[in-house]
Design a protein around this motif. Structure first.
Motif, short mmCIF file in Angstrom:
data_model
loop_
_atom_site.label_atom_id
_atom_site.label_comp_id
_atom_site.label_asym_id
_atom_site.label_seq_id
_atom_site.Cartn_x
_atom_site.Cartn_y
_atom_site.Cartn_z
N MET A 1 -1.99 3.03 -3.32
CA MET A 1 -1.31 4.30 -3.02
C MET A 1 -1.16 4.54 -1.53
O MET A 1 -0.47 5.47 -1.11
CB MET A 1 -2.11 5.46 -3.63
N GLY A 2 -1.83 3.74 -0.71
CA GLY A 2 -1.73 3.91 0.73
C GLY A 2 -2.82 4.74 1.35
O GLY A 2 -2.70 5.14 2.53
N GLN B 1 2.34 12.78 -4.45
CA GLN B 1 3.60 13.44 -4.13
C GLN B 1 4.45 12.61 -3.17
O GLN B 1 5.68 12.54 -3.30
CB GLN B 1 3.33 14.82 -3.54
N LYS B 2 3.81 11.95 -2.22
CA LYS B 2 4.55 11.14 -1.26
C LYS B 2 5.32 10.03 -1.96
O LYS B 2 6.47 9.72 -1.60
CB LYS B 2 3.59 10.55 -0.23
N ILE B 3 4.71 9.42 -2.98
CA ILE B 3 5.36 8.30 -3.67
C ILE B 3 6.37 8.78 -4.70
O ILE B 3 7.51 8.29 -4.76
CB ILE B 3 4.29 7.40 -4.33
N CYS C 1 0.82 -1.23 0.00
CA CYS C 1 0.00 0.00 0.00
C CYS C 1 0.84 1.27 0.00
O CYS C 1 0.71 2.13 0.88
CB CYS C 1 -0.97 0.01 1.17
N GLY C 2 1.71 1.37 -0.98
CA GLY C 2 2.43 2.63 -1.21
C GLY C 2 3.82 2.71 -0.65
O GLY C 2 4.49 3.74 -0.82
N GLU C 3 4.32 1.66 0.00
CA GLU C 3 5.70 1.68 0.48
C GLU C 3 6.66 1.43 -0.68
O GLU C 3 6.37 0.66 -1.59
CB GLU C 3 5.91 0.60 1.55
N ASP C 4 7.80 2.11 -0.64
CA ASP C 4 8.82 1.91 -1.68
C ASP C 4 9.27 0.45 -1.67
O ASP C 4 9.63 -0.10 -0.64
CB ASP C 4 10.01 2.83 -1.41
N ALA C 5 9.25 -0.18 -2.87
CA ALA C 5 9.66 -1.59 -2.98
C ALA C 5 11.17 -1.74 -2.94
O ALA C 5 11.69 -2.87 -2.89
CB ALA C 5 9.12 -2.20 -4.27
N GLN D 1 -11.32 5.65 3.81
CA GLN D 1 -11.51 6.84 2.97
C GLN D 1 -11.55 6.53 1.48
O GLN D 1 -11.88 7.40 0.67
CB GLN D 1 -10.38 7.84 3.23
N ILE D 2 -11.20 5.32 1.10
CA ILE D 2 -10.99 5.00 -0.32
C ILE D 2 -12.23 5.23 -1.16
O ILE D 2 -12.18 5.93 -2.19
CB ILE D 2 -10.49 3.54 -0.46
#
Length: 591
Positions: free
Chosen positions: A444-445, A363-365, A130-134, A450-451
């Motif tokens: 996207m996390g 922006q976070k990703i 869910c949006g963490e850098d791989a 809220q999705i």
């Protein structure tokens, strides 16, 4: 027609072809290949634009290179084009096409300046959880055996790869690596696609292997591909009086193949709902875009799925090619490509953010301000653990000229349309735009609570199903695609992704341009060289650099070799000591 390299040929203006003032041209379809052929007819063939006729069944030019805002639906981009600085035919043409954005500049000038001032790169290539850098960290993660499989494919003759699938030449050593994650999501290859096309791609883009993990290898236009490339080309053609015949569907082309010459003699059309035909002489040149990667594509909307229309429809590109192919064996075998939509489809979706709640997750990703006007994601971000193998991207914003300044337009696509999603437990092909957005927001996390609300009120998402988008990757052999100029042809040519030309690779805008250039230069006997495909596959420096990058910086002596291989390597290293070969290997950090 002949090939050339260097600016002696590329800067030369050809003489006017003999008899061109008595010739006319008919181009079937208005995709990039047809538009480019028309431009080459006008620019290099010096044909009067009034004698160049583009027959298009729809009301807008561009084919697969689209980018539109549909009433009551929203912005739609079915696909995107990654552009190479070594697309020789593309830039040969677009240095002559005036920019619509920058006065006094060409499309090439504009593109060159843009990518010099704002070079492309990706700061996050893949995510998990869910949006963490791989943390693929630019590594290919190939074992020695995996690299040997790729090298073996590189040196395998084309003929030995006819009708073979990628899974027949690569083991899990390749298919479970970061290399394959980068490759198949960037180029849309599936494990069951053509091993021959895989080999051709590796050879064609060997000079860009090192730029695959972070997309520094590619460049993008300022706006969507329609407004940045197609529209300037259409305006150029209109300024030269090229005749666009919209609402004109080509039903069939009749050929005389009974003699040693082959000639197109009639075009059967439906114009404004009425059957008609165009009689042809040998002075009437016909340029045929056969097949079509976006044929049968359909769009849904925020609340409606895009239907999976896989049955070949009468009057479409595949139907036309079937009618043509039935007249002569040299006209190819369309059913080799359009026989199984389950193996050639994928889906995309265009997402438009409507307020300020989704952009912070982007922006976070991507680690960049998406409203800056500069590179955003720098290419696709792949959700590595997505059941759909979902990827998404936001190019420079605004992506459309009339896009509101407080909105972002991005693109989502996935290779596995028949698998249930991780959050939305449905196959992508059964999802509405809202549901596709929900699956994307999950990866996207966005907090699960809220999705749904964000997907419904903070975004508008338009799904697009394309049953034949990778049809050209289906396993094939020589003869399945017709030659650009079939043997014996006196007045017709095949263009685009399902025509056969040497060394270049399909699913690129360069391939469309190359087939166009070759066809026009051949049929008009234009005395100017068609640029050779960029020769990196024969450049030892590019080959060594690719070997170094694919090994993630490992030295030759650090690789897993059996005792016999190590002994041979030791003897070789002794023999090259003090030579230029040793210097080259050290320069590319292989020893």
């Amino acid at each position: 027609m002949y090939y050339s390299k260097g600016n002696y040929e590329s800067l030369a203006r050809p003489e006017k072809p003999q008899g061109v003032e008595r010739k006319s041209a008919y181009l079937i379809g208005s995709g990039l290949a047809s538009l480019a052929a028309a431009a080459f007819l006008v620019r290099d063939g010096q044909m009067d634009g009034k004698r160049v006729h583009i027959l298009e069944k729809d009301s807008l030019a561009g084919g697969a290179c689209d980018g539109y805002e549909y009433d009551n639906t929203g912005f739609v981009i079915r696909g995107g084009r990654e552009v190479d600085n070594r697309y020789e035919c593309l830039w040969d043409l677009f240095h002559s096409i005036p920019s619509l954005e920058t006065e006094g500049a060409s499309v090439l000038d504009e593109f060159y300046w843009l990518n010099k001032h704002d070079p492309n790169s990706s700061l996050t290539r893949a995510t998990v959880n869910c949006g963490e850098d791989a943390h693929t960290d630019g590594k290919f993660a190939l074992s020695t055996k995996g690299m040997q499989e790729i090298m073996a494919l590189f040196f395998t003759p084309d003929e030995a790869l006819y009708n073979k699938r990628i899974s027949q030449v690569f083991s899990d050593e390749v298919l479970n690596s970061n290399f394959w994650l980068y490759w198949r999501t960037m180029f849309a290859f599936e494990n069951w696609h053509s091993a021959l096309e895989m080999k051709l791609y590796i050879k064609r883009f060997i000079h860009h292997i090192g730029g695959m993990p972070d997309f520094t290898a590619v460049r993008f236009t300022k706006l969507n591909q329609y407004e940045s490339m197609i529209l300037p080309l259409v305006k150029y053609l209109e300024a030269h009086d090229v005749q666009f015949h919209y609402g004109t569907k080509v039903e069939n082309i009749i050929f005389d193949t009974k003699t040693d010459k082959k000639a197109a003699t009639r075009i059967d059309i439906i114009r404004d709902g009425l059957e008609d035909h165009i009689d042809l002489t040998e002075n009437d040149l016909v340029f045929i875009t056969n097949g079509g990667c976006v044929e049968n594509s359909s769009i849904g909307n925020q609340n409606t799925p895009a239907p999976f229309n896989y049955e070949i429809k009468k009057g479409g590109g595949w139907d036309l090619w079937r009618k043509i192919a039935a007249q002569d064996p040299s006209f190819g075998h369309p059913d080799k490509f359009c026989c199984d939509a389950e193996q050639s489809n994928w889906m995309s979706a265009t997402v438009t953010t409507l307020d300020d709640r989704i952009p912070p997750y982007i922006q976070k990703i991507c680690k960049r301000d998406p409203f800056s006007g500069k590179v955003v994601t720098g290419g696709i971000v792949t959700a590595k653990d997505s059941n759909w193998l979902l990827s998404w991207t936001f190019n420079r914003q605004p992506h459309f000229r009339n896009q509101p300044k407080d909105q972002l337009v991005g693109w989502i696509y996935a290779l596995f349309t028949d698998k249930p999603g991780n959050f939305v437990k449905k196959a992508m092909r059964d999802c509405t735009g809202k549901e596709i957005c929900m699956e994307w927001l999950y990866h996207m996390g966005v907090p699960e609570s809220q999705i749904e609300e964000l997907a419904e009120h903070s975004a508008n998402t338009v799904p697009c199903m394309m049953p034949y988008i990778t049809a050209f990757f289906m396993p094939r052999e020589a003869g399945d695609r017709p030659d650009v100029i079939p043997a014996g042809s006196v007045n017709f040519a095949f263009l685009g992704q399902f025509a056969e030309t040497t060394r270049d690779t399909i699913f690129t805008i360069e391939y469309s341009l190359r087939t166009s250039m070759e066809s026009v230069y051949t049929l008009l006997d234009i005395d100017r060289g068609v640029p050779e495909v960029w020769g990196s596959t024969y450049d030892v420096r590019d080959l060594l650099n690719a070997a170094s990058k694919m090994s993630d910086g490992k030295k030759i002596t650090q690789m897993e070799l059996d005792p016999k291989q190590k002994a041979v390597l030791g003897e070789v290293l002794k023999k090259i000591s003090g030579t230029d070969i040793e210097k080259l290997l050290r320069e590319y950090q292989l020893i």
